[in-house]
Design an enzyme around this catalytic site. Sequence first.
Site, mmCIF file in Angstrom:
data_model
loop_
_atom_site.group_PDB
_atom_site.id
_atom_site.type_symbol
_atom_site.label_atom_id
_atom_site.label_comp_id
_atom_site.label_asym_id
_atom_site.label_seq_id
_atom_site.Cartn_x
_atom_site.Cartn_y
_atom_site.Cartn_z
ATOM 1 N N VAL A 111 -43.390 -56.126 -140.989
ATOM 2 C CA VAL A 111 -43.244 -57.560 -140.730
ATOM 3 C C VAL A 111 -44.557 -58.286 -141.021
ATOM 4 O O VAL A 111 -44.565 -59.364 -141.616
ATOM 5 C CB VAL A 111 -42.752 -57.819 -139.286
ATOM 6 C CG1 VAL A 111 -42.657 -59.308 -139.003
ATOM 7 C CG2 VAL A 111 -41.400 -57.140 -139.068
ATOM 8 N N TYR A 112 -45.664 -57.695 -140.637
ATOM 9 C CA TYR A 112 -46.974 -58.272 -140.948
ATOM 10 C C TYR A 112 -47.135 -58.406 -142.464
ATOM 11 O O TYR A 112 -47.532 -59.461 -142.966
ATOM 12 C CB TYR A 112 -48.088 -57.405 -140.361
ATOM 13 C CG TYR A 112 -49.478 -57.911 -140.644
ATOM 14 C CD1 TYR A 112 -50.043 -58.916 -139.862
ATOM 15 C CD2 TYR A 112 -50.227 -57.390 -141.694
ATOM 16 C CE1 TYR A 112 -51.327 -59.390 -140.126
ATOM 17 C CE2 TYR A 112 -51.504 -57.861 -141.964
ATOM 18 C CZ TYR A 112 -52.044 -58.850 -141.176
ATOM 19 O OH TYR A 112 -53.305 -59.328 -141.436
#
Length: 196
Positions: free
Chosen positions: A68-69
């Site tokens: 997600v980062y």
Amino acid sequence: MINNAGIVVGRPFLEHGHADIDRTIAINTGALMHLTRAVLPGMVAHGRGHVVNIASATALVSNPNMSVYAASKWAVMGWSDSLRQELERSVTGVRVTTVLPYYIHTGMFDGLRSRVIPILQPEDVARRILRALKRDAVFLHMPGIVRLLPLLRGLLSTRALDFVLNRIFGVASSMDTFKGRDGAAQDLREPGGGRS
């Protein structure tokens, strides 16, 4: 304007809750866009200004426990460079620099391991950003070896690139010991583990 907002939840994607995903995208990507949208009209009206967007080397290469980062930073890189082109095409006088740093020793990535590339020091990163501003750099890769990632991606097959990055540089295992700020990985999951 220096857009430097960011959080990381270092865990496999299946362990992310919906709140993890929404908050990471909202802070790492959305906040930069909204803040820039708020100040950009004033810069354009004055015919000058500089927007610096802190993306990440993960915008060029992904690794486990950062899905997600990485997605949020890939989005920042794409948006930032599109914005740069729009502002240059319209001859606004406003410049955009996209910064693609490796891990920075700020506490955000406490506990990670970097086998080959040294973790960057915040003071050095700040100095390099200021120098990039003075020369109107489009991209700032830190350290310089990060600049090779697009070339490697273009020259090597995906499996060969995985081998180089993971077996030689240890990228795949860099987050295995991640703790995050204050010694504990962020936990934004909903009650019940955030799984649905």
